[in-house]
Scaffold this motif. Structure first.
Motif, mmCIF file in Angstrom:
data_model
loop_
_atom_site.group_PDB
_atom_site.id
_atom_site.type_symbol
_atom_site.label_atom_id
_atom_site.label_comp_id
_atom_site.label_asym_id
_atom_site.label_seq_id
_atom_site.Cartn_x
_atom_site.Cartn_y
_atom_site.Cartn_z
ATOM 1 N N ALA A 48 -3.300 -1.230 16.013
ATOM 2 C CA ALA A 48 -4.073 -2.402 15.605
ATOM 3 C C ALA A 48 -3.145 -3.556 15.228
ATOM 4 O O ALA A 48 -2.339 -3.434 14.312
ATOM 5 C CB ALA A 48 -4.971 -2.057 14.431
ATOM 6 N N LEU A 49 -3.276 -4.658 15.966
ATOM 7 C CA LEU A 49 -2.516 -5.861 15.608
ATOM 8 C C LEU A 49 -3.194 -6.562 14.442
ATOM 9 O O LEU A 49 -2.535 -7.131 13.578
ATOM 10 C CB LEU A 49 -2.492 -6.831 16.780
ATOM 11 C CG LEU A 49 -1.513 -6.606 17.913
ATOM 12 C CD1 LEU A 49 -1.765 -7.615 19.012
ATOM 13 C CD2 LEU A 49 -0.082 -6.724 17.409
ATOM 14 N N ARG A 87 0.859 -1.197 0.000
ATOM 15 C CA ARG A 87 0.000 0.000 0.000
ATOM 16 C C ARG A 87 0.890 1.240 0.000
ATOM 17 O O ARG A 87 1.868 1.299 0.745
ATOM 18 C CB ARG A 87 -0.887 0.043 1.256
ATOM 19 C CG ARG A 87 -1.889 -1.082 1.315
ATOM 20 C CD ARG A 87 -2.774 -0.977 2.547
ATOM 21 N NE ARG A 87 -3.430 -2.259 2.775
ATOM 22 C CZ ARG A 87 -4.157 -2.560 3.845
ATOM 23 N NH1 ARG A 87 -4.338 -1.645 4.793
ATOM 24 N NH2 ARG A 87 -4.716 -3.737 3.990
ATOM 25 N N TYR A 101 4.216 0.450 6.777
ATOM 26 C CA TYR A 101 5.169 0.336 5.682
ATOM 27 C C TYR A 101 4.421 0.225 4.364
ATOM 28 O O TYR A 101 3.216 0.025 4.346
ATOM 29 C CB TYR A 101 6.052 -0.907 5.904
ATOM 30 C CG TYR A 101 6.611 -0.968 7.304
ATOM 31 C CD1 TYR A 101 7.698 -0.175 7.669
ATOM 32 C CD2 TYR A 101 6.008 -1.764 8.280
ATOM 33 C CE1 TYR A 101 8.189 -0.190 8.966
ATOM 34 C CE2 TYR A 101 6.490 -1.788 9.584
ATOM 35 C CZ TYR A 101 7.575 -0.989 9.922
ATOM 36 O OH TYR A 101 8.042 -0.994 11.206
ATOM 37 N N GLU A 105 1.322 4.076 1.454
ATOM 38 C CA GLU A 105 0.937 4.874 2.632
ATOM 39 C C GLU A 105 2.100 5.752 3.022
ATOM 40 O O GLU A 105 3.231 5.548 2.579
ATOM 41 C CB GLU A 105 0.620 3.946 3.802
ATOM 42 C CG GLU A 105 -0.551 3.029 3.533
ATOM 43 C CD GLU A 105 -1.169 2.502 4.810
ATOM 44 O OE1 GLU A 105 -1.948 3.260 5.414
ATOM 45 O OE2 GLU A 105 -0.894 1.360 5.190
ATOM 46 N N GLY A 152 -1.152 -7.946 11.135
ATOM 47 C CA GLY A 152 0.094 -7.358 10.655
ATOM 48 C C GLY A 152 1.297 -8.048 11.283
ATOM 49 O O GLY A 152 1.528 -7.935 12.478
ATOM 50 N N ALA A 154 -7.070 -10.239 9.115
ATOM 51 C CA ALA A 154 -5.695 -10.051 8.641
ATOM 52 C C ALA A 154 -4.897 -9.423 9.777
ATOM 53 O O ALA A 154 -5.321 -8.450 10.388
ATOM 54 C CB ALA A 154 -5.676 -9.142 7.424
ATOM 55 N N GLY A 211 5.689 1.022 12.272
ATOM 56 C CA GLY A 211 4.536 0.121 12.223
ATOM 57 C C GLY A 211 3.670 0.300 10.984
ATOM 58 O O GLY A 211 2.654 -0.350 10.833
ATOM 59 N N GLN A 233 1.181 -9.826 5.994
ATOM 60 C CA GLN A 233 -0.014 -10.179 6.750
ATOM 61 C C GLN A 233 -0.126 -11.693 6.896
ATOM 62 O O GLN A 233 0.227 -12.453 5.982
ATOM 63 C CB GLN A 233 -1.275 -9.671 6.039
ATOM 64 C CG GLN A 233 -1.546 -8.189 6.279
ATOM 65 C CD GLN A 233 -2.841 -7.714 5.649
ATOM 66 O OE1 GLN A 233 -3.366 -8.349 4.723
ATOM 67 N NE2 GLN A 233 -3.361 -6.598 6.119
HETATM 68 P P1 AMP Z 1 -6.418 -3.961 7.179
HETATM 69 O O1 AMP Z 1 -6.275 -4.884 6.010
HETATM 70 O O2 AMP Z 1 -6.235 -2.510 6.846
HETATM 71 O O3 AMP Z 1 -7.650 -4.246 8.005
HETATM 72 O O4 AMP Z 1 -5.176 -4.286 8.128
HETATM 73 C C1 AMP Z 1 -5.071 -5.449 8.872
HETATM 74 C C2 AMP Z 1 -3.797 -5.409 9.692
HETATM 75 O O5 AMP Z 1 -2.651 -5.342 8.818
HETATM 76 C C3 AMP Z 1 -3.679 -4.183 10.556
HETATM 77 O O6 AMP Z 1 -4.311 -4.387 11.793
HETATM 78 C C4 AMP Z 1 -2.176 -4.039 10.705
HETATM 79 O O7 AMP Z 1 -1.681 -4.875 11.728
HETATM 80 C C5 AMP Z 1 -1.646 -4.526 9.379
HETATM 81 N N1 AMP Z 1 -1.333 -3.406 8.460
HETATM 82 C C6 AMP Z 1 -2.187 -2.735 7.650
HETATM 83 N N2 AMP Z 1 -1.533 -1.794 6.931
HETATM 84 C C7 AMP Z 1 -0.230 -1.864 7.309
HETATM 85 C C8 AMP Z 1 0.961 -1.158 6.918
HETATM 86 N N3 AMP Z 1 0.944 -0.206 5.992
HETATM 87 N N4 AMP Z 1 2.126 -1.504 7.522
HETATM 88 C C9 AMP Z 1 2.166 -2.480 8.452
HETATM 89 N N5 AMP Z 1 1.085 -3.187 8.849
HETATM 90 C C10 AMP Z 1 -0.109 -2.894 8.286
#
Ligand code: AMP
Length: 439
Positions: A291-292, A119, A128, A121, A318, A316, A126, A133
């Motif tokens: 969020a873990l 992504r 990246y 971002e 992280g 999912a 924490g 995942q």
């Molecule tokens: P999501 O798919 O956005 O619901 O994310 C699920 C989990 O993936 C989150 O709770 C984070 O632990 C991890 N996560 C999401 N985006 C990132 C990111 N850019 N860098 C590291 N971990 C991420």
């Protein structure tokens, strides 16, 4: 000459840190195997349309964060194709489920994955641009019990076990129900009306969301807006009876299994195919990106991708954030087991009232190291026996009598024999040799 570096938001993982990554992955594989999840590996890039439809055009991920390119045609007959590095894995798993007709035969699919996601971002601790995942999905046709609240509770209980086995101390499970698509539409209108008088006092994002997508106002992190958000109506009051009962059954099963949770009425997901249970596990040690993992039910996703009706629930997690949390508290983690053999036991609750106790029993047995699958109280015994016979060495039958007496019925498929075993002795009994057992 200028030296070349890893691209911003990506990084190299080096020993000894990689040993910790491996141990986390191994522990996850081992726990998933005990819950009868098998591994799926989907491609790292997919057709862009998959994410537009499967994640949602209006999400931040799809509107701002995807690495997308036009893949040139190699021959005149071919058209250029828009491709995207996967920003998440659920859409890919559901695409594969549809493509390979994994729901045929009425089977519940329990699939897990471990891999990188991408992504664009703004990088920070924490967060990246390439991150990893670990996730899992339980998906199947309605006849497979895929809609059962027991599935939600099982996934949550598995996560509690996984985090415990990784020795992550102090995790917190937040949970909510967003109801059906109709419930959410109703809530959107209630929220829109409630926001009208107060939105002018809120931040610019909220003022816009109050009109375009009121649900997302609940995600606002601006401190000044919080007192206003606290006064907004809660989605729980817009749920219909069925959704309320589903949620109550999830919570009852978590209580029975001893998994602590906190209800968070603000935890919502804005897309139509996200239904009922939504959840997040957080950890205080992570700072702003706390969020873990996140997850929930997506009963409409398969259909949104052009597939058959296939309710599902998944999450999912992280991996990068698990590593950050664990680096301070490294411990030896157990060896991997593989899932190419039948489960030790299949637990068959004989009615919906036995669902929650069945989950509690499964938790106990899995904790003792056994590989266990769990049926659903809506299944008739004949169906449970058929499924169990394909999946496990033995079936453990849990009806009202068994619950009262504390003595369960165990049938061994190899010998065809049946035995009565007390709860206290069950784990040791199931660990005994299958072929030479008296039953
Ligand atoms: P999501 O798919 O956005 O619901 O994310 C699920 C989990 O993936 C989150 O709770 C984070 O632990 C991890 N996560 C999401 N985006 C990132 C990111 N850019 N860098 C590291 N971990 C991420």
């Amino acid at each position: 000459m200028a030296t070349l570096k890893a691209v911003r938001g990506t990084r190299d993982l080096l020993p000894p840190e990689t040993a910790l990554w491996n141990r986390i992955e191994q522990t996850a594989r081992q726990v998933f195997a005990r819950y009868n999840f098998g591994e799926i590996r989907t491609p790292i890039f997919e057709d862009t349309a998959l994410f537009a439809r499967g994640v949602g055009e209006e999400t931040d991920i799809v509107s701002k964060e995807m690495y997308t390119w036009e893949d040139r045609a190699r021959a005149q007959s071919e058209k250029a194709q828009s491709l995207t590095l996967r920003p998440e894995n659920t859409a890919g798993v559901v695409r594969a489920y549809i493509e390979h007709q994994l729901g045929e035969g009425g089977k519940l699919q329990k699939l897990y994955y471990i891999g990188p996601q991408f992504r664009r971002e703004r990088p920070q601790k924490g967060r990246y641009r390439q991150f990893w995942q670990i996730g899992a999905e339980a998906i199947g046709p309605p006849s497979s019990g895929s809609e059962s609240p027991l599935r939600d509770a099982e996934v949550l209980e598995m996560l509690a076990t996984l985090l415990d086995e990784l020795s992550i101390a102090g995790w917190r499970l937040e949970i909510n129900s967003v109801g059906s698509a109709a419930d959410r539409a109703r809530y959107n209108e209630v929220l829109r009306a409630a926001l009208e008088p107060v939105a002018p006092k809120m931040c610019a994002d909220c003022r816009r969301r109050a009109v375009t997508n009121p649900l997302r106002v609940l995600d606002c992190k601006v401190p000044e807006d919080q007192p206003i958000i606290e006064t907004l109506p809660k989605i729980g009051n817009s749920l219909d009876q069925e959704s309320k009962e589903h949620f109550a059954a999830v919570l009852a099963a978590l209580d029975a299994a001893g998994v602590p949770y906190h209800r968070n009425a603000r935890l919502v997901r804005g897309l139509d195919y996200y239904t009922r249970t939504t959840f997040e596990f957080t950890h205080g040690g992570l700072g702003a990106q706390n969020a873990l993992l996140g997850g929930g039910r997506y009963d409409g996703l398969s259909e949104a991708l052009g597939g058959p009706r296939a309710p599902g629930i998944g999450f999912a997690m992280g991996l990068d954030r698990l590593v950050l949390t664990l680096e301070a508290q490294q411990r030896a983690l157990p060896e991997t087991i593989y899932i190419d053999t039948p489960c030790d036991a299949y637990i068959a609750p004989l009615g919906e009232a036995q669902n929650a106790p069945a989950l509690a029993l499964a938790r106990e047995l899995r904790k003792s190291g056994l590989r266990v699958e769990i049926g659903d109280g809506t299944f008739r015994l004949k169906k449970s026996l058929e499924i169990a016979n394909k999946l496990a060495w033995r079936i453990v039958i849990l009806g009202e009598d068994e619950l009262k007496s504390g003595i369960v019925t165990v049938k061994n498929f190899l010998t065809g024999l049946q035995a009565k075993v007390s709860r206290e002795e069950l784990s040791a009994y199931l660990k005994g040799p299958v072929g030479r057992n008296p039953a």
